[in-house]
Design an enzyme around this catalytic site. Structure first.
Site, short mmCIF file in Angstrom:
data_model
loop_
_atom_site.label_atom_id
_atom_site.label_comp_id
_atom_site.label_asym_id
_atom_site.label_seq_id
_atom_site.Cartn_x
_atom_site.Cartn_y
_atom_site.Cartn_z
N LYS A 37 40.54 56.24 35.20
CA LYS A 37 40.73 55.51 36.45
C LYS A 37 42.12 55.83 37.01
CE LYS A 37 38.20 51.48 36.83
NZ LYS A 37 37.90 50.07 36.77
N LYS A 212 40.65 28.47 44.27
CA LYS A 212 39.80 29.66 44.16
C LYS A 212 38.37 29.30 43.76
CE LYS A 212 38.32 33.67 43.93
NZ LYS A 212 38.09 34.44 45.14
N CYS A 268 31.52 37.91 41.35
CA CYS A 268 32.33 36.71 41.58
C CYS A 268 31.52 35.41 41.63
CB CYS A 268 33.14 36.88 42.86
SG CYS A 268 34.42 38.14 42.68
N1 LIG Z 1 36.09 42.04 43.22
C1 LIG Z 1 36.40 41.10 44.08
O1 LIG Z 1 35.91 41.07 45.19
C2 LIG Z 1 37.38 40.01 43.70
C3 LIG Z 1 37.91 39.20 44.71
C4 LIG Z 1 38.78 38.16 44.35
C5 LIG Z 1 39.08 37.92 43.03
N2 LIG Z 1 38.53 38.71 42.08
C6 LIG Z 1 38.91 38.46 40.69
O2 LIG Z 1 39.83 39.50 40.36
C7 LIG Z 1 39.70 39.88 38.99
C8 LIG Z 1 39.40 41.36 38.90
O3 LIG Z 1 38.15 41.61 39.49
P1 LIG Z 1 37.66 43.09 39.83
O4 LIG Z 1 36.38 42.93 40.56
O5 LIG Z 1 38.76 43.86 40.42
O6 LIG Z 1 37.35 43.64 38.35
P2 LIG Z 1 37.26 45.17 37.88
O7 LIG Z 1 36.48 45.14 36.61
O8 LIG Z 1 36.80 46.03 39.00
O9 LIG Z 1 38.77 45.58 37.57
C9 LIG Z 1 39.51 45.10 36.49
C10 LIG Z 1 40.40 46.23 35.98
O10 LIG Z 1 41.28 45.74 34.97
C11 LIG Z 1 41.40 46.71 33.95
N3 LIG Z 1 41.88 46.07 32.70
C12 LIG Z 1 41.17 45.38 31.78
N4 LIG Z 1 41.98 44.93 30.81
C13 LIG Z 1 43.23 45.35 31.11
C14 LIG Z 1 44.50 45.20 30.49
N5 LIG Z 1 44.64 44.51 29.37
N6 LIG Z 1 45.56 45.78 31.07
C15 LIG Z 1 45.44 46.48 32.21
N7 LIG Z 1 44.26 46.65 32.86
C16 LIG Z 1 43.16 46.09 32.31
C17 LIG Z 1 40.02 47.32 33.85
O11 LIG Z 1 40.05 48.59 33.24
C18 LIG Z 1 39.62 47.38 35.32
O12 LIG Z 1 39.97 48.60 35.93
C19 LIG Z 1 38.62 38.96 38.42
O13 LIG Z 1 39.24 37.82 37.89
C20 LIG Z 1 37.81 38.58 39.64
O14 LIG Z 1 37.12 37.36 39.47
C21 LIG Z 1 37.71 39.76 42.38
O1 LIG Z 2 24.71 34.16 54.18
C1 LIG Z 2 24.86 34.79 53.13
C2 LIG Z 2 26.08 35.36 52.73
C3 LIG Z 2 26.15 36.04 51.52
N1 LIG Z 2 25.06 36.17 50.74
C4 LIG Z 2 25.14 36.88 49.45
O2 LIG Z 2 26.21 36.33 48.71
C5 LIG Z 2 26.79 37.30 47.86
C6 LIG Z 2 28.29 37.28 47.94
O3 LIG Z 2 28.72 37.71 49.22
P1 LIG Z 2 30.26 37.71 49.62
O4 LIG Z 2 30.82 36.38 49.36
O5 LIG Z 2 30.37 38.26 50.97
O6 LIG Z 2 30.79 38.79 48.59
P2 LIG Z 2 31.98 38.90 47.53
O7 LIG Z 2 32.63 40.19 47.83
O8 LIG Z 2 31.41 38.63 46.18
O9 LIG Z 2 33.05 37.76 47.88
C7 LIG Z 2 33.06 36.46 47.30
O10 LIG Z 2 33.68 36.48 46.02
C8 LIG Z 2 35.04 36.99 46.03
C9 LIG Z 2 35.50 37.04 44.59
O11 LIG Z 2 35.87 35.79 44.11
C10 LIG Z 2 35.90 36.09 46.90
O12 LIG Z 2 37.24 36.58 46.89
C11 LIG Z 2 35.33 36.07 48.31
O13 LIG Z 2 36.11 35.20 49.13
C12 LIG Z 2 33.88 35.57 48.24
O14 LIG Z 2 33.28 35.61 49.54
C13 LIG Z 2 26.15 38.64 48.25
O15 LIG Z 2 25.17 38.96 47.27
C14 LIG Z 2 25.52 38.35 49.59
O16 LIG Z 2 24.36 39.13 49.83
C15 LIG Z 2 23.84 35.61 51.13
O17 LIG Z 2 22.83 35.71 50.41
N2 LIG Z 2 23.77 34.93 52.32
#
Ligand SMILES: NC(=O)c1ccc[n+]([C@@H]2O[C@H](COP(=O)([O-])OP(=O)(O)OC[C@H]3O[C@@H](n4cnc5c(N)ncnc54)[C@H](O)[C@@H]3O)[C@@H](O)[C@H]2O)c1
Ligand SMILES: O=c1ccn([C@@H]2O[C@H](COP(=O)(O)OP(=O)(O)O[C@H]3O[C@H](CO)[C@@H](O)[C@H](O)[C@H]3O)[C@@H](O)[C@H]2O)c(=O)[nH]1
Length: 444
Positions: A37, A212, A268
């Site tokens: 990565k 959150k 999430c």
């Molecule tokens: N994906 C989203 O849309 C989103 C949005 C908001 C919050 N979050 C939160 O953010 C966090 C990360 O989510 P993500 O979707 O990016 O996950 P992800 O799995 O895509 O990324 C996590 C990364 O952390 C790395 N990692 C694991 N252990 C590690 C360590 N000890 N040191 C350094 N790197 C390490 C992994 O290799 C990976 O690349 C989660 O808590 C998630 O709930 C995600």
């Molecule tokens: O009217 C709607 C809107 C969304 N979805 C579904 O809900 C899921 C989640 O959608 P969305 O929330 O847009 O995607 P994420 O990227 O998972 O984002 C959520 O999860 C993230 C990780 O915590 C947060 O940061 C964001 O604010 C929160 O919206 C998907 O499967 C969508 O298809 C529906 O079925 N109906």
């Protein structure tokens, strides 16, 4: 001197955060424990699909022609410790195997590594989504002189770049002696979005963590609410899309997140509401969140209901030998993420019941193949539907809305499309000879 920032964990959240911090003008060093990565990112390529991210990386990754050179990647903790004034922790917090609770092992490992290298006077900022109480516990892991703040992230996949550059709010949890210092540092980090209008909300640790999980619980509730209404519409002969439109005009309700269909998935919402219930149980507040159990079951039920709708369309018997085309594999459009994807779950259920399933997704094919190698895959929507007895629309990609239904009708075995996302233009499909049915809506 400008602050130097490190980002620990460069997945969906961390890679975007690192690139956005470089865009805001900071020197940034990203670290991940997966060397492939790191290599990919260091060459300006993105290990996942996120619109606009590759362009942002190209603008800043050191060594790329014409870049600012402000963004680098490493696997070395020593380098991170020596470099960073502010360390953002963005590692994954998945659901524990076989349990509702959150697996904190990645966060714990990252804090352990950081504690060994972080310089005195530096600030560690947790961004991962964690159970309430984690920040207080983790603060004790850090050495004297290293502060902690909790700054949850609200970005949506598919919009990650714009959500990070211009968040609709910045929430910062601080505590103890270092609280004022941490707040000051984070005001400096987020000066650009705050100047552009993003609200900056300062709280204590538990409130920041709870904001959150509360936000995700609310979003999940809204989706399951409309899906519950869809179930009633199906029983009573109502139209959930018109119902959603009508209630959405009430500003107190709002029209967003009211699209009925096969429900929410992703990395999430599903795991966050489960972890929230588990944590509330530990705190003796489980009664407060029993409604989330229902939100979860309404959501999971929708997948089965989609399978049943397909079965009924095919005559109500077994899927054995029937050809089912599935349009969509990712949990939402504009992402390659298949974590807990409702689309892939439906495809998998039909496959396990003997259906010949062929899946096509614009960006999720590689990830889908890894999770479900035994499904059939096609290189285009047209190829996926060739010879199909029924077509399921399960992820609302623009590409699917723009398909020519007449072209598809010419190659299927039977022109029946079931819209699991209420996103296709039913009239257009019907005009091209299709039987169009959508979840929660009456048959035409
Ligand atoms: N994906 C989203 O849309 C989103 C949005 C908001 C919050 N979050 C939160 O953010 C966090 C990360 O989510 P993500 O979707 O990016 O996950 P992800 O799995 O895509 O990324 C996590 C990364 O952390 C790395 N990692 C694991 N252990 C590690 C360590 N000890 N040191 C350094 N790197 C390490 C992994 O290799 C990976 O690349 C989660 O808590 C998630 O709930 C995600
Ligand atoms: O009217 C709607 C809107 C969304 N979805 C579904 O809900 C899921 C989640 O959608 P969305 O929330 O847009 O995607 P994420 O990227 O998972 O984002 C959520 O999860 C993230 C990780 O915590 C947060 O940061 C964001 O604010 C929160 O919206 C998907 O499967 C969508 O298809 C529906 O079925 N109906």
């Amino acid at each position: 001197m400008a602050l130097k920032i490190t980002v620990i964990g460069t997945g969906y959240l961390g890679a975007t955060h690192a690139a956005a911090m470089a865009e805001m003008g900071f020197e940034v060093l990203g670290l991940d424990v997966v060397p492939e990565k790191v290599e990919l990112l260091a060459s300006g390529r993105v290990p996942m699909y996120e619109p606009g991210l590759e362009e942002l990386l190209a603008r800043h990754v050191a060594g790329i022609e014409g870049s600012t050179g402000r963004l680098r990647f490493t696997t070395s903790w020593e380098e991170v410790g020596a470099f960073g004034d502010v360390h953002f922790v963005c590692v994954n917090t998945p659901q524990k195997h076989g349990e509702y609770g959150c697996d904190m092992s990645y966060v714990d490992a990252a804090f352990g590594s950081l504690a060994a290298v972080a310089r005195e006077g530096s600030l560690v900022v947790g961004k991962s989504t964690v159970p309430v109480g984690s920040a207080e516990r983790l603060a004790a892991v850090l050495p004297q002189g290293v502060d902690l703040a909790w700054n949850p992230e609200f970005l949506r996949e598919g919009f990650a770049v714009q959500d990070t550059l211009r968040p609709d709010r910045i929430v910062v949890g601080v505590s103890g002696d270092g609280a004022a210092r941490a707040e000051k540092t984070l005001r400096e980090v987020y000066a650009v979005p705050v100047a552009e209008g993003s609200p900056f909300v300062v709280t204590d640790f538990p409130t920041a963590e709870l904001v959150k999980t509360a936000a995700n619980s609310f979003l999940a509730t809204k989706i399951s609410f409309i899906n519950a209404m869809a179930e009633v519409c199906e029983a009573a002969g109502g139209d959930v899309a018109r119902l959603a439109e009508a209630i959405g005009h009430d500003e107190r309700i709002g029209s967003k997140f009211l699209r009925a269909g096969i429900g929410f998935g992703g990395g999430c919402l599903p795991k966050d509401i489960r972890a929230f219930m588990a944590r509330a149980g530990e705190l003796g507040a489980d009664q407060a969140l029993t409604f989330l159990r229902e939100i979860d079951s309404i959501n999971m039920r929708r997948r089965g209901q989609m399978v049943e709708m397909a079965r009924e369309t095919l005559g109500g018997n077994s899927f054995l030998g029937r050809r089912v085309a599935v349009l969509g594999a990712t949990f939402k459009p504009d992402s390659d993420d298949v974590r807990d994807s409702p689309a892939l779950n439906v495809a998998g259920q039909i496959h396990l019941q003997g259906g010949q399933v062929t899946v096509y997704d614009p960006k999720g094919m590689d990830n889908a193949r890894k999770v479900f190698p035994t499904l059939g895959y096609a290189d285009s929507a047209l190829e996926a539907v060739r010879g199909a007895d029924v077509v399921l629309h399960l992820t609302e990609w623009r590409e699917f809305r723009e398909l020519d239904p007449a072209e598809l009708a010419a190659v299927v075995s039977s022109p029946v499309v079931l819209d699991g996302r209420n996103a296709l233009d039913g009239e257009r499909w019907r005009a091209a000879g299709w039987t169009y049915r959508a979840m929660g809506r009456p048959r035409a």
